[in-house]
Design a protein around this motif. Structure first.
Motif, PDB file in Angstrom:
ATOM      1  N   LEU A 137      -3.481  -0.009  -3.301  1.00 43.85           N
ATOM      2  CA  LEU A 137      -3.767   1.006  -2.290  1.00 43.85           C
ATOM      3  C   LEU A 137      -4.320   2.269  -2.923  1.00 43.85           C
ATOM      4  N   TRP A 138      -3.675   2.735  -3.990  1.00 39.21           N
ATOM      5  CA  TRP A 138      -4.106   3.979  -4.623  1.00 39.21           C
ATOM      6  C   TRP A 138      -5.435   3.830  -5.355  1.00 39.21           C
ATOM      7  N   VAL A 139      -5.632   2.706  -6.030  1.00 38.63           N
ATOM      8  CA  VAL A 139      -6.915   2.473  -6.699  1.00 38.63           C
ATOM      9  C   VAL A 139      -8.042   2.457  -5.674  1.00 38.63           C
ATOM     10  N   GLY A 140      -7.816   1.793  -4.551  1.00 46.42           N
ATOM     11  CA  GLY A 140      -8.828   1.735  -3.502  1.00 46.42           C
ATOM     12  C   GLY A 140      -9.162   3.102  -2.952  1.00 46.42           C
ATOM     13  N   LYS A 141      -8.149   3.908  -2.678  1.00 42.42           N
ATOM     14  CA  LYS A 141      -8.382   5.230  -2.095  1.00 42.42           C
ATOM     15  C   LYS A 141      -9.021   6.193  -3.088  1.00 42.42           C
ATOM     16  N   ILE A 142      -8.530   6.182  -4.337  1.00 44.22           N
ATOM     17  CA  ILE A 142      -8.987   7.163  -5.327  1.00 44.22           C
ATOM     18  C   ILE A 142     -10.375   6.841  -5.865  1.00 44.22           C
ATOM     19  N   PHE A 143     -10.599   5.568  -6.219  1.00 39.08           N
ATOM     20  CA  PHE A 143     -11.838   5.214  -6.912  1.00 39.08           C
ATOM     21  C   PHE A 143     -12.910   4.596  -6.012  1.00 39.08           C
ATOM     22  N   PHE A 144     -12.509   4.061  -4.857  1.00 43.53           N
ATOM     23  CA  PHE A 144     -13.486   3.384  -4.001  1.00 43.53           C
ATOM     24  C   PHE A 144     -13.558   3.981  -2.595  1.00 43.53           C
ATOM     25  N   SER A 176      -7.448  -9.036   4.375  1.00 39.98           N
ATOM     26  CA  SER A 176      -6.144  -9.395   4.939  1.00 39.98           C
ATOM     27  C   SER A 176      -5.307  -8.164   5.279  1.00 39.98           C
ATOM     28  N   GLY A 177      -5.759  -6.987   4.822  1.00 42.63           N
ATOM     29  CA  GLY A 177      -4.993  -5.767   5.037  1.00 42.63           C
ATOM     30  C   GLY A 177      -3.882  -5.579   4.031  1.00 42.63           C
ATOM     31  N   ASN A 178      -3.757  -6.529   3.118  1.00 42.56           N
ATOM     32  CA  ASN A 178      -2.717  -6.485   2.104  1.00 42.56           C
ATOM     33  C   ASN A 178      -3.163  -5.634   0.926  1.00 42.56           C
ATOM     34  N   VAL A 220      -5.174  -3.997 -11.130  1.00 45.31           N
ATOM     35  CA  VAL A 220      -4.037  -4.011 -10.209  1.00 45.31           C
ATOM     36  C   VAL A 220      -3.092  -5.153 -10.541  1.00 45.31           C
ATOM     37  N   PHE A 221      -3.649  -6.329 -10.866  1.00 44.51           N
ATOM     38  CA  PHE A 221      -2.803  -7.459 -11.239  1.00 44.51           C
ATOM     39  C   PHE A 221      -1.947  -7.126 -12.454  1.00 44.51           C
ATOM     40  N   MET A 222      -2.565  -6.559 -13.490  1.00 43.14           N
ATOM     41  CA  MET A 222      -1.829  -6.236 -14.706  1.00 43.14           C
ATOM     42  C   MET A 222      -0.751  -5.189 -14.429  1.00 43.14           C
ATOM     43  N   PHE A 223      -1.083  -4.197 -13.613  1.00 46.53           N
ATOM     44  CA  PHE A 223      -0.094  -3.163 -13.303  1.00 46.53           C
ATOM     45  C   PHE A 223       1.073  -3.763 -12.534  1.00 46.53           C
ATOM     46  N   ASP A 224       0.773  -4.557 -11.503  1.00 39.30           N
ATOM     47  CA  ASP A 224       1.838  -5.152 -10.694  1.00 39.30           C
ATOM     48  C   ASP A 224       2.692  -6.114 -11.518  1.00 39.30           C
ATOM     49  N   LEU A 225       2.055  -6.860 -12.406  1.00 42.04           N
ATOM     50  CA  LEU A 225       2.798  -7.769 -13.287  1.00 42.04           C
ATOM     51  C   LEU A 225       3.734  -6.992 -14.205  1.00 42.04           C
ATOM     52  N   THR A 232       7.421  -4.896  -2.350  1.00 45.77           N
ATOM     53  CA  THR A 232       7.248  -5.516  -1.038  1.00 45.77           C
ATOM     54  C   THR A 232       7.476  -4.525   0.099  1.00 45.77           C
ATOM     55  N   PHE A 233       8.405  -3.598  -0.105  1.00 47.73           N
ATOM     56  CA  PHE A 233       8.717  -2.585   0.911  1.00 47.73           C
ATOM     57  C   PHE A 233       8.615  -1.208   0.256  1.00 47.73           C
ATOM     58  N   SER A 234       7.389  -0.753   0.082  1.00 53.12           N
ATOM     59  CA  SER A 234       7.135   0.458  -0.697  1.00 53.12           C
ATOM     60  C   SER A 234       7.371   1.731   0.105  1.00 53.12           C
ATOM     61  N   ILE A 235       8.172   2.615  -0.455  1.00 56.64           N
ATOM     62  CA  ILE A 235       8.418   3.916   0.165  1.00 56.64           C
ATOM     63  C   ILE A 235       7.145   4.763   0.180  1.00 56.64           C
ATOM     64  N   PHE A 236       6.195   4.434  -0.691  1.00 57.27           N
ATOM     65  CA  PHE A 236       4.939   5.174  -0.772  1.00 57.27           C
ATOM     66  C   PHE A 236       3.884   4.641   0.196  1.00 57.27           C
ATOM     67  N   ASP A 237       4.211   3.573   0.925  1.00 54.39           N
ATOM     68  CA  ASP A 237       3.231   2.952   1.823  1.00 54.39           C
ATOM     69  C   ASP A 237       3.897   2.511   3.128  1.00 54.39           C
ATOM     70  N   HIS A 238       4.725   3.417   3.670  1.00 53.65           N
ATOM     71  CA  HIS A 238       5.374   3.158   4.961  1.00 53.65           C
ATOM     72  C   HIS A 238       6.161   1.839   4.944  1.00 53.65           C
ATOM     73  N   PHE A 239       6.736   1.537   3.807  1.00 50.43           N
ATOM     74  CA  PHE A 239       7.547   0.340   3.594  1.00 50.43           C
ATOM     75  C   PHE A 239       6.764  -0.963   3.833  1.00 50.43           C
ATOM     76  N   LYS A 240       5.466  -0.860   3.566  1.00 51.17           N
ATOM     77  CA  LYS A 240       4.638  -2.055   3.498  1.00 51.17           C
ATOM     78  C   LYS A 240       4.448  -2.391   2.024  1.00 51.17           C
ATOM     79  N   GLY A 241       3.750  -3.483   1.743  1.00 49.90           N
ATOM     80  CA  GLY A 241       3.537  -3.811   0.332  1.00 49.90           C
ATOM     81  C   GLY A 241       2.840  -5.139   0.151  1.00 49.90           C
ATOM     82  N   GLY A 242       2.801  -5.587  -1.096  1.00 48.11           N
ATOM     83  CA  GLY A 242       2.143  -6.837  -1.436  1.00 48.11           C
ATOM     84  C   GLY A 242       3.029  -8.039  -1.165  1.00 48.11           C
ATOM     85  N   LYS A 243       2.564  -9.194  -1.627  1.00 56.23           N
ATOM     86  CA  LYS A 243       3.272 -10.444  -1.351  1.00 56.23           C
ATOM     87  C   LYS A 243       4.160 -10.885  -2.503  1.00 56.23           C
ATOM     88  N   ALA A 244       4.327  -9.999  -3.480  1.00 51.76           N
ATOM     89  CA  ALA A 244       5.365 -10.138  -4.517  1.00 51.76           C
ATOM     90  C   ALA A 244       5.057 -11.154  -5.609  1.00 51.76           C
TER      91      ALA A 244
END
Length: 212
Positions: free
Chosen positions: A20-27, A36-38, A56-61, A93-105
């Motif tokens: 989410l942050w990479v998309g907003k900041i850089f793109f 998918s909205g994910n 993003v994959f490396m960061f999430d991993l 999965t339930f991010s406080i920084f994204d209205h408790f939305k998130g990825g698929k873990a």
């Protein structure tokens, strides 16, 4: 007190919505408005491209791995590192920084396994890649890896393969992570059944999804 603080840190670490942050900041794009909205790795690859997807994959991993290793870094005893990893996955999965939305873990769960049992992760990665090559779907590959994880914790200790013995807590955590991944892919499962799931541009597409 230190354990409580590290659990909070694990959640906050997992909750960082890198896609989410990479998309907003850089793109200048909000991933919730595309594909998918994910905000996870797959949608990042699809919408923002390969470089952003890899980052993003490396960061999430690695945030899953770091959370799992936190108690080792701070010499905390009496609580399994896997608990910290699970908390990070819940944060993702339930991010406080994204209205408790998130990825698929998927990536963050992989990071937890990497921090505790790298060989088990290698087995799951092999399953993931084989299914991806045969069916051309990241979603199905993720689900297959989750199912393979459950099978692995049940069978491997009995044959002394990868897991030398039954570890009840490890088994429970792996089962919980696998269920989270499968449940988070409910919409993908429906699309797979309808033969409308998104494909990667390689592999055999054995289930004959309709290419978009």
């Amino acid at each position: 007190m230190l354990i409580f603080i590290l659990l909070i840190v694990s959640y906050l670490l997992g909750a960082i919505p890198a896609g989410l942050w990479v998309g907003k900041i850089f793109f200048k794009k909000n991933l919730h408005d595309y594909g998918s909205g994910n905000t996870g790795t797959t949608n990042t690859f699809r919408i923002l491209g390969i470089k952003a997807g890899i980052a993003v994959f490396m960061f999430d991993l690695l945030k899953g791995t770091l959370a799992t290793l936190l108690p080792l870094f701070f010499h905390v005893h009496g609580i399994s590192p896997l608990i910290f990893g699970l908390i990070a996955v819940l944060g993702h999965t339930f991010s406080i920084f994204d209205h408790f939305k998130g990825g698929k873990a998927v990536a963050t769960s992989g990071g937890v396994v990497l921090g505790f049992s790298p060989l088990f992760l290698l087995y799951l990665l092999l399953v993931f890649l084989i299914v991806l090559f045969l069916f051309s779907m990241i979603s199905l590959s993720s689900i297959a890896a989750a199912i393979a994880a459950i099978i692995g914790i049940l069978i491997f200790p009995s044959i002394n393969f990868i897991l030398p013995n039954y570890d009840l807590l490890f088994s429970i955590i792996i089962f919980v992570l696998a269920i989270i991944i499968i449940v988070r892919h409910k919409s993908n499962i429906k699309r797979i059944k309808n033969h409308t799931e998104s494909l990667v541009p390689f592999g055999f597409n054995l289930s004959k999804q309709i290419k978009k």
